[in-house]
Design an enzyme around this catalytic site. Structure first.
Site, PDB file in Angstrom:
ATOM      1  CB  CYS A   2      -0.865   0.003   1.246  1.00 47.92           C
ATOM      2  SG  CYS A   2      -1.850  -1.489   1.383  1.00 47.92           S
ATOM      3  NE  ARG A  27       4.099   1.426  -3.244  1.00 49.16           N
ATOM      4  CZ  ARG A  27       4.772   1.607  -2.106  1.00 49.16           C
ATOM      5  NH1 ARG A  27       5.692   2.521  -2.052  1.00 49.16           N
ATOM      6  NH2 ARG A  27       4.534   0.873  -1.060  1.00 49.16           N
ATOM      7  CD1 TRP A  76      -1.316  -5.796  -2.695  1.00 50.24           C
ATOM      8  CD2 TRP A  76      -1.578  -4.912  -4.710  1.00 50.24           C
ATOM      9  NE1 TRP A  76      -1.107  -6.791  -3.605  1.00 50.24           N
ATOM     10  CE2 TRP A  76      -1.253  -6.299  -4.851  1.00 50.24           C
ATOM     11  CE3 TRP A  76      -1.785  -4.171  -5.860  1.00 50.24           C
ATOM     12  CZ2 TRP A  76      -1.135  -6.932  -6.084  1.00 50.24           C
ATOM     13  CZ3 TRP A  76      -1.656  -4.799  -7.093  1.00 50.24           C
ATOM     14  CH2 TRP A  76      -1.354  -6.150  -7.200  1.00 50.24           C
ATOM     15  CG  ASN A 100       2.461  -1.067   3.182  1.00 54.96           C
ATOM     16  OD1 ASN A 100       1.876  -2.057   2.741  1.00 54.96           O
ATOM     17  ND2 ASN A 100       3.636  -0.675   2.777  1.00 54.96           N
ATOM     18  N   GLY A 101       0.821  -3.449   5.287  1.00 51.37           N
ATOM     19  CA  GLY A 101       1.343  -4.683   5.879  1.00 51.37           C
ATOM     20  C   GLY A 101       0.197  -5.630   6.215  1.00 51.37           C
ATOM     21  CD  GLU A 482      10.725 -18.377 -14.181  1.00 48.67           C
ATOM     22  OE1 GLU A 482       9.936 -18.962 -14.950  1.00 48.67           O
ATOM     23  OE2 GLU A 482      10.684 -17.152 -13.959  1.00 48.67           O
ATOM     24  CE  LYS A 486      11.467 -14.012 -15.358  1.00 53.34           C
ATOM     25  NZ  LYS A 486      10.446 -14.959 -15.378  1.00 53.34           N
ATOM     26  CD  GLU A 489       9.657 -13.253 -19.370  1.00 52.91           C
ATOM     27  OE1 GLU A 489       8.583 -12.656 -19.432  1.00 52.91           O
ATOM     28  OE2 GLU A 489      10.145 -13.683 -18.304  1.00 52.91           O
ATOM     29  CG  HIS A 505      18.067 -38.737 -24.617  1.00 51.52           C
ATOM     30  ND1 HIS A 505      18.139 -40.043 -25.028  1.00 51.52           N
ATOM     31  CD2 HIS A 505      18.145 -38.765 -23.265  1.00 51.52           C
ATOM     32  CE1 HIS A 505      18.204 -40.840 -23.977  1.00 51.52           C
ATOM     33  NE2 HIS A 505      18.200 -40.095 -22.903  1.00 51.52           N
ATOM     34  CE  LYS A 604       3.954  -8.615 -13.831  1.00 54.91           C
ATOM     35  NZ  LYS A 604       5.133  -9.497 -13.671  1.00 54.91           N
TER      36      LYS A 604
HETATM   37  C1  AGP Z   1       6.915 -14.397 -16.770  1.00 53.85           C
HETATM   38  O1  AGP Z   1       8.106 -13.676 -16.556  1.00 53.85           O
HETATM   39  C2  AGP Z   1       6.081 -13.790 -17.891  1.00 53.85           C
HETATM   40  N1  AGP Z   1       5.766 -12.457 -17.609  1.00 53.85           N
HETATM   41  C3  AGP Z   1       4.905 -14.677 -18.272  1.00 53.85           C
HETATM   42  O2  AGP Z   1       5.403 -15.944 -18.628  1.00 53.85           O
HETATM   43  C4  AGP Z   1       3.829 -14.892 -17.177  1.00 53.85           C
HETATM   44  O3  AGP Z   1       4.338 -15.719 -16.164  1.00 53.85           O
HETATM   45  C5  AGP Z   1       2.622 -15.575 -17.825  1.00 53.85           C
HETATM   46  O4  AGP Z   1       2.084 -14.707 -18.789  1.00 53.85           O
HETATM   47  C6  AGP Z   1       1.539 -15.943 -16.806  1.00 53.85           C
HETATM   48  O5  AGP Z   1       1.060 -14.789 -16.186  1.00 53.85           O
HETATM   49  P1  AGP Z   1       0.126 -14.944 -14.876  1.00 53.85           P
HETATM   50  O6  AGP Z   1       0.959 -15.610 -13.836  1.00 53.85           O
HETATM   51  O7  AGP Z   1      -0.249 -13.541 -14.522  1.00 53.85           O
HETATM   52  O8  AGP Z   1      -1.042 -15.790 -15.271  1.00 53.85           O
END
Ligand code: AGP
Length: 609
Positions: A2, A27, A76, A100-101, A482, A486, A489, A505, A604
């Site tokens: 928050c 935020r 939030w 906030n918390g 993962e 990263k 991306e 393989h 996002k």
């Molecule tokens: C992860 O770094 C990406 N931004 C993307 O893979 C994300 O995890 C995916 O779109 C799922 O989003 P969500 O967790 O909001 O459903």
């Protein structure tokens, strides 16, 4: 997370409060409000509403908040859905509070206060503190500072409070435990805020409040004490950041800030859920019909899918319930076979991913119950599901998910322990060990993220690579995926995550002296086999970056670089091993100068097919 701001001076408070809250909008929040002391009326007026600041400003046109002392808040939601009644500030008698918390013992306090006649108007944990302070004054506290101090003795959890009283309008009292709090110093006026950003337009002279401290703020000065009342001194600092830098907490990018926020985010996700007395986990009172769960199917996308893959290991290891993991975009089109006894777990940081939402609809159509694990209270996916369990990572601004991921892994561990204790497959003793390791994670995570200089140097060495391979076994295989995601991306370098056992393989054909290979090899049952994978890579001149457990003195002989993470329970090690991979991708991207917080082509939240 928050947004908090308070002002006490000789100018109208409302424009300063709204201006400060606007600086905190980045935020993310779901409601906003102010409480301003009105000298003529002799009390403070609270104006608040669900939604954005623009809506609050509209409301203030009809209900102006006039006065030179006030507090403001952007919420939030963590406890209590976004609504007008759950918006801050909360009032009890003459007391206004913003917070906030998370107050961990809020339920017990609510019962105690209700028993003493308190009447609540919201579902929030914050309102409880307003009643506590009011009751302390009624019980004889001589002033607001003492009333707040006595109330703090009763509260457990993470908080930054700012309190105002109609009976003492020349004073604001604030207190900090885990959530950020800063004082701004002016000439005949002073400020309180959760973030320097909120007050930088008014003053650059600030005092950062430390853990376990409270502060009494008047127009003429600031008095800091600990919660027991012992005075503390603190030299003001002059902030040299630009306001843009301040929004990132002094970090260069939101992603780096959020990588460093992970210890806090994990600690917040654990608050109120770890029952050390009974070696158990509470899912916020959620009671799944565990005896009748025959299979669990995780559905998710992207990083959340990788978290789900780790969840599979955790739930099967601890609860011995069969688990499947499906990409939401695949699940919804494969006419899945579901029946009674299937629990679908939809994992989504944003709670708005369309593929995951449609997969839930498919699951419900086939009669399955759905549990949502999300970071955004009351977002579409939790609302669509039958049950919801939340991570408390706070708003994640960087498109590349980091703190949401590690808090999802924590949520998976909490779910697995909860289920395991109820299927009887997880002993009390093993649960106790796992819970002890869980609560020890934030400080171990801090060790890793603060050791980033080594990782920065490694990133510089491989920043020009054209590709990268990430290898892991068992629950480290999703971490390899993962890490590769990263890097892809945010640096646009092609990267692949692979099960280390798959090397022979096919992928081994990729190995040469130009290809960096990241191998995740914590101590554990597959350590020796992973070491042999390292040898395969090394024999072909591949460059090896190993992620290893503190105390491993062998792996260095097989690697070009070794990044150490602290030891923890094997089941929890992915929460630590992913951290160097986040930092590695960040520093490679920073070296390449890409748009780290908003990488090309990415959103996002993917709310389209
Ligand atoms: C992860 O770094 C990406 N931004 C993307 O893979 C994300 O995890 C995916 O779109 C799922 O989003 P969500 O967790 O909001 O459903």
């Amino acid at each position: 997370m928050c947004g908090i701001i308070g002002y006490i001076g000789n100018r109208q408070a409302t424009p300063i409060l709204i201006g400060g809250l606007r600086k905190l909008e980045y935020r993310g929040y779901d409601s906003a409000g102010v409480s301003v002391w009105n000298e003529t009326e002799g009390n403070s007026r609270v104006v608040r509403c669900r939604g954005k600041l623009a809506g609050l400003e509209e409301k203030l046109k009809a209900e102006p908040a006039v006065g030179t002392v006030g507090i403001g808040h952007t919420r939030w939601a963590t406890h209590g859905r976004p609504s007008d009644q759950n918006s801050h500030p909360h009032k009890a008698g003459p007391i206004s509070v913003i917070h906030n918390g998370i107050i961990e013992n809020h339920l017990a306090l609510r019962q105690e206060l209700a028993g003493a006649g308190a009447k609540f108007s919201s579902e929030t944990d914050t309102e409880i503190f307003a009643h506590l302070v009011e009751h302390a004054l009624i019980a004889g506290a001589p002033d607001l500072t003492t009333a707040v101090r006595r109330s703090l003795q009763k509260v457990r959890g993470s908080f930054a409070f700012v309190v105002m009283s109609d009976k003492e309008p020349g004073t604001l009292v604030a207190a900090k435990n885990s959530s950020p709090l800063v004082i701004g110093l002016g000439d005949g006026e002073n400020y309180v805020a959760s973030d320097v950003t909120a007050i930088l337009a008014e003053t650059r002279k600030v005092i950062f409040i430390d853990e376990g401290e409270m502060v009494t703020v008047t127009r003429s000065g600031v008095a800091i004490t600990d919660f027991e009342g012992n005075p503390k001194t603190r030299e003001p600092k002059m902030i040299t950041w630009s306001s843009v830098q301040a929004e990132k907490g002094g970090f260069k990018h939101y992603m780096l800030k959020e990588i460093h926020e992970q210890p806090r985010a994990v600690a917040d996700t654990l608050v109120g859920r770890v029952d050390l007395e009974n070696d158990d986990v509470s899912l916020d009172g959620l009671e799944l019909d565990v005896a009748n769960i025959k299979r669990i199917i995780f559905i998710a996308c992207g990083t959340s899918y990788h978290a789900s893959m780790v969840g599979e290991f955790l739930v099967e290891a601890m609860a011995r319930i069969p688990v499947e993991v499906d990409l939401a975009s695949e699940f919804r089109y494969r006419d899945p076979i579901l029946g009674p006894g299937d629990l679908v777990v939809a994992v989504s940081q944003s709670g708005e991913t369309l593929d995951t939402m449609e997969a839930i609809r498919e699951a419900k159509k086939k009669g399955a119950k759905v549990l949502a694990i999300s970071n955004v209270l009351e977002s579409s996916i939790p609302r669509l599901a039958d049950y919801a369990f939340y991570t408390h990572a706070g708003p994640e601004i960087g498109v590349a998910s980091t703190k949401a991921f590690t808090t999802q892994l924590v949520a998976m561990a909490l779910l697995a322990i909860h289920l395991g204790r109820r299927t009887g497959k997880l002993t009390k003793e093993r649960a106790r060990e796992l819970l002890a390791d869980l609560v020890a994670l934030p400080s171990k995570m801090r060790d890793v993220v603060e050791g980033s200089a080594q990782i920065q140097a490694i990133a510089r060495r491989y920043g020009a690579a054209n590709g990268c391979l990430f290898l892991g076994r068992g629950a480290q295989y999703p971490i390899a995926l993962e890490g590769a995601l990263k890097l892809k991306e945010i640096s646009y370098i092609h990267a692949e995550g692979y099960a280390a056992g798959e090397m022979k393989h096919g992928p081994i054909a990729l190995i040469d002296e130009h290809l960096p290979v990241v191998v995740i090899a914590p101590r554990g049952p597959s350590y020796e086999k992973t070491i042999s994978n390292l040898a395969e890579v090394r024999a072909r001149q591949g460059k090896i970056i190993a992620i290893a457990t503190r105390g491993d003195n062998d792996i260095g002989g097989h690697s070009d670089d070794v990044i150490i993470v602290p030891d923890t329970a094997l089941e929890l090690s992915p929460i630590l091993t992913v951290l160097p991979l986040q930092l590695l991708s960040y520093y490679v991207a920073d070296f390449k100068g890409t748009d780290i917080d908003q990488p090309r082509n990415l959103a996002k939240s993917v709310t389209v097919e």
